[in-house]
Enzyme design. Structure first.
Site, mmCIF file in Angstrom:
data_model
loop_
_atom_site.group_PDB
_atom_site.id
_atom_site.type_symbol
_atom_site.label_atom_id
_atom_site.label_comp_id
_atom_site.label_asym_id
_atom_site.label_seq_id
_atom_site.Cartn_x
_atom_site.Cartn_y
_atom_site.Cartn_z
ATOM 1 N N GLU A 37 0.867 -1.174 0.000
ATOM 2 C CA GLU A 37 0.000 0.000 0.000
ATOM 3 C C GLU A 37 0.908 1.229 0.000
ATOM 4 O O GLU A 37 1.817 1.312 0.816
ATOM 5 C CB GLU A 37 -0.885 0.009 1.240
ATOM 6 C CG GLU A 37 -1.841 -1.170 1.334
ATOM 7 C CD GLU A 37 -2.577 -1.204 2.661
ATOM 8 O OE1 GLU A 37 -3.505 -0.393 2.831
ATOM 9 O OE2 GLU A 37 -2.200 -2.013 3.525
ATOM 10 N N ARG A 263 5.549 -12.767 9.748
ATOM 11 C CA ARG A 263 6.171 -11.490 9.422
ATOM 12 C C ARG A 263 7.477 -11.345 10.209
ATOM 13 O O ARG A 263 7.716 -12.053 11.188
ATOM 14 C CB ARG A 263 5.241 -10.323 9.741
ATOM 15 C CG ARG A 263 4.895 -10.180 11.213
ATOM 16 C CD ARG A 263 4.007 -8.971 11.449
ATOM 17 N NE ARG A 263 4.719 -7.743 11.156
ATOM 18 C CZ ARG A 263 4.118 -6.559 11.026
ATOM 19 N NH1 ARG A 263 2.808 -6.465 11.131
ATOM 20 N NH2 ARG A 263 4.823 -5.475 10.775
ATOM 21 N N LYS A 273 3.730 1.180 10.206
ATOM 22 C CA LYS A 273 3.832 2.386 9.379
ATOM 23 C C LYS A 273 3.284 3.604 10.124
ATOM 24 O O LYS A 273 3.816 4.709 10.002
ATOM 25 C CB LYS A 273 3.070 2.199 8.066
ATOM 26 C CG LYS A 273 3.818 1.409 7.014
ATOM 27 C CD LYS A 273 3.015 1.429 5.720
ATOM 28 C CE LYS A 273 3.665 0.586 4.642
ATOM 29 N NZ LYS A 273 2.845 0.564 3.411
#
Length: 560
Positions: A37, A263, A273
């Site tokens: 994104e 992850r 983020k």
């Protein structure tokens, strides 16, 4: 040799792919994608996904798409897109064909939404976001059907058209998939698949004022692109039933399969983020590419190499078990890379003046030193010896402590690649601060100690008259706590390390480094690995410390 024979599986995802190849699933094709994104800069966790997706496609002769999942225009920008493109290429990967955008599929996705409405599998809901949360239920209690859930197909089509035409305000309505409000999986309780956003989009402009949700757009974009293996992190595992439900209930051109892996969680940092953006916007760091940030651009600016990051991702592997990776592993990867590739140089970061009283004024002598002690192909470098030298302040003690291996009053020490010097006199200012050492050198010690000659150790140095002024930035870990997110009573920013950046403005480096290009990397002997900062100019040379020669942090923590 077949694909399968030439590429041994190294993780569970590759095992799945090899089984698919053997069974001729997808005609033996492997198509992956990296779908960021564009709402921030990529970080070290994304590097793992990049290496896995692009590396898998390379390994099995397939293709990997770079696709921007740009469904939230209010948080996205061209700046983030440009940075992501640069990061992927810097890591050494190239995508198949043109860059893809979910926004390129908005017309198709809109048609898919109409298909669900016509099939009675989607409806326009007038509940507010707060009311939807109340109706959703809990992990132990089922949700309740919205009072708007049983609208007719015709009414839903008309309302969705109004949403599309901008006739309804933001939050006034949303399109929801009609699945099961009693499902034990909260993601299946009639999720929102389209919402109203009167926002300019960086790719599609002002054409749309409704935007698909990530969950709705993601799987369908995979299908449109013919992705065979949709690889994502474990937090999307609970979203997989919705991914599959949408694929099953829409006339998509392909049937991708989703697979999840753990992850990358790295200690002494954060990779959210939102939190990284807060660090930037609130001035805790000096931008997304600040060398203390775990962003790929920050690591690059600090002096990390693409190979070191790829090797690190290979070291930690691909599993389905969440865990925290020690920062020392990442630092070990860059040490190993730079130990082999970085030319050596000498830099004095906190200078102490040394006058060689028995060396003639105005004269100098040049020495050829190896650029790398283990790699003759790198050639040599020239350093100048003269009357006026500089050494590190910490390399001198008036009274030598026990086992002291550096310079002290009355003692001798070897200058790297040069002569042995002896301290004869210490000069202090009015406050008692040492400002100069008067030393003598022994011409007979050039290159080696004569038999029976005792020198305490070896220190680095530069010729004051020939050395190049520079600024040295000593970067350390951004947080003092291994898990800055772990304490729910304190904000993660309260754990920021006040010593994460120390700027030394009076440093001096040997003359051969004058004009060194940005991102050039060196080992400053006895000091660590350093990289030329991008802000260096002809008038101001700036070095960033990439990593120390050894894991000094572990020793500090052990003694605390």
């Amino acid at each position: 040799m077949t694909k399968t024979e030439s590429a041994k599986p190294t993780n569970f995802i590759h095992q799945i792919i090899e089984q698919d190849i053997r069974n001729n699933v997808n005609g033996g094709k492997v198509v992956t994608r990296f779908p960021p994104e564009p709402n921030g800069y990529l970080h070290i966790g994304h590097a793992k996904s990049i290496c896995l997706n692009f590396g898998t496609a390379q390994k099995y002769g397939g293709q990997c798409n770079l696709r921007f999942d740009d469904t939230n225009p209010e948080k996205e920008s061209q700046e983030y897109i440009d940075s992501i493109v640069e990061d992927v290429r810097w890591l050494g990967f190239e995508w198949a064909g043109d860059i893809c955008y979910t926004s390129s599929y908005f017309d198709q996705l809109y048609d898919y939404a109409l298909h669900l409405i016509r099939e009675g599998k989607a409806y326009v809901d007038d509940l507010s976001a707060h009311e939807m949360r109340e109706y959703r239920g809990t992990l132990t209690e089922p949700g309740r059907n919205s009072p708007y859930r049983d609208r007719s197909v015709e009414e839903n089509l008309a309302l969705f058209e109004k949403m599309k035409n901008g006739e309804l305000s933001e939050g006034a309505a949303a399109l929801r998939a009609r699945i099961d409000m009693a499902s034990p999986n909260m993601n299946m309780r009639d999720p929102v698949i389209y919402r109203i956003r009167h926002a300019h989009h960086h790719q599609s402009g002002d054409k749309w004022c409704i935007y698909p949700s990530y969950d709705f757009a993601h799987g369908q974009s995979d299908a449109i692109e013919g992705v065979t293996h949709s690889i994502c992190t474990l937090e999307f595992e609970d979203h997989r039933p919705l991914y599959e439900w949408l694929i099953e209930n829409l006339p998509v051109p392909a049937v991708p399969k989703q697979y999840e892996f753990a992850r990358l969680n790295l200690n002494y940092t954060v990779t959210s983020k939102r939190k990284l953006k807060a660090l930037v916007e609130e001035g805790f760091v000096q931008g997304w590419d600040d060398p203390r940030m775990p962003t790929i651009s920050g690591l690059r600016r600090r002096g990390y190499t693409p190979a070191s990051i790829r090797n690190f991702c290979e070291m930690i592997g691909v599993t389905r078990s969440n865990g925290i990776v020690d920062m020392a592993m990442l630092e070990s990867a860059i040490r190993e890379d730079l130990d082999a590739s970085a030319p050596r140089a000498m830099c004095v970061t906190r200078p102490l003046k040394v006058t060689i009283t028995n060396f003639p004024e105005g004269e100098e002598e040049w020495f050829d030193l190896p650029a790398h002690p283990k790699d003759e192909s790198m050639g040599s470098r020239r350093v100048s010896f003269g009357r006026n030298l500089l050494i590190e302040q910490e390399d001198f003690e008036e009274v030598a402590p026990r086992k002291w291996k550096r310079l002290a009053t009355g003692d001798a020490v070897r200058l790297r690649g040069c002569y042995v010097i002896r301290c004869e006199e210490v000069i202090k200012d009015a406050s008692g601060q040492i400002i100069e050492l008067k030393c003598t050198y022994d011409p007979a010690t050039k290159g080696a100690n004569p038999e029976g000659y005792k020198a305490n150790g070896v220190i680095h140095w530069v010729n004051s008259d020939r050395s190049v002024p520079c600024e040295v930035r000593l970067y350390d870990r951004l947080f003092t706590e291994a898990n800055p997110d772990g304490d729910k009573e304190q904000d993660f920013q309260s754990f920021i390390n006040p010593e994460s950046l120390v700027v030394l403005s009076d440093a001096r480096v040997e003359p051969g480094l004058e004009g060194a290009a940005a991102e050039s990397r060196f080992q400053f002997e006895r000091m660590g690995y350093f990289s030329v900062d991008k802000d260096s100019t002809a008038d101001k040379l700036i070095f960033n410390r990439t990593v120390t020669l050894r894991d000094s942090w572990a020793k500090i923590q052990a003694g605390s």
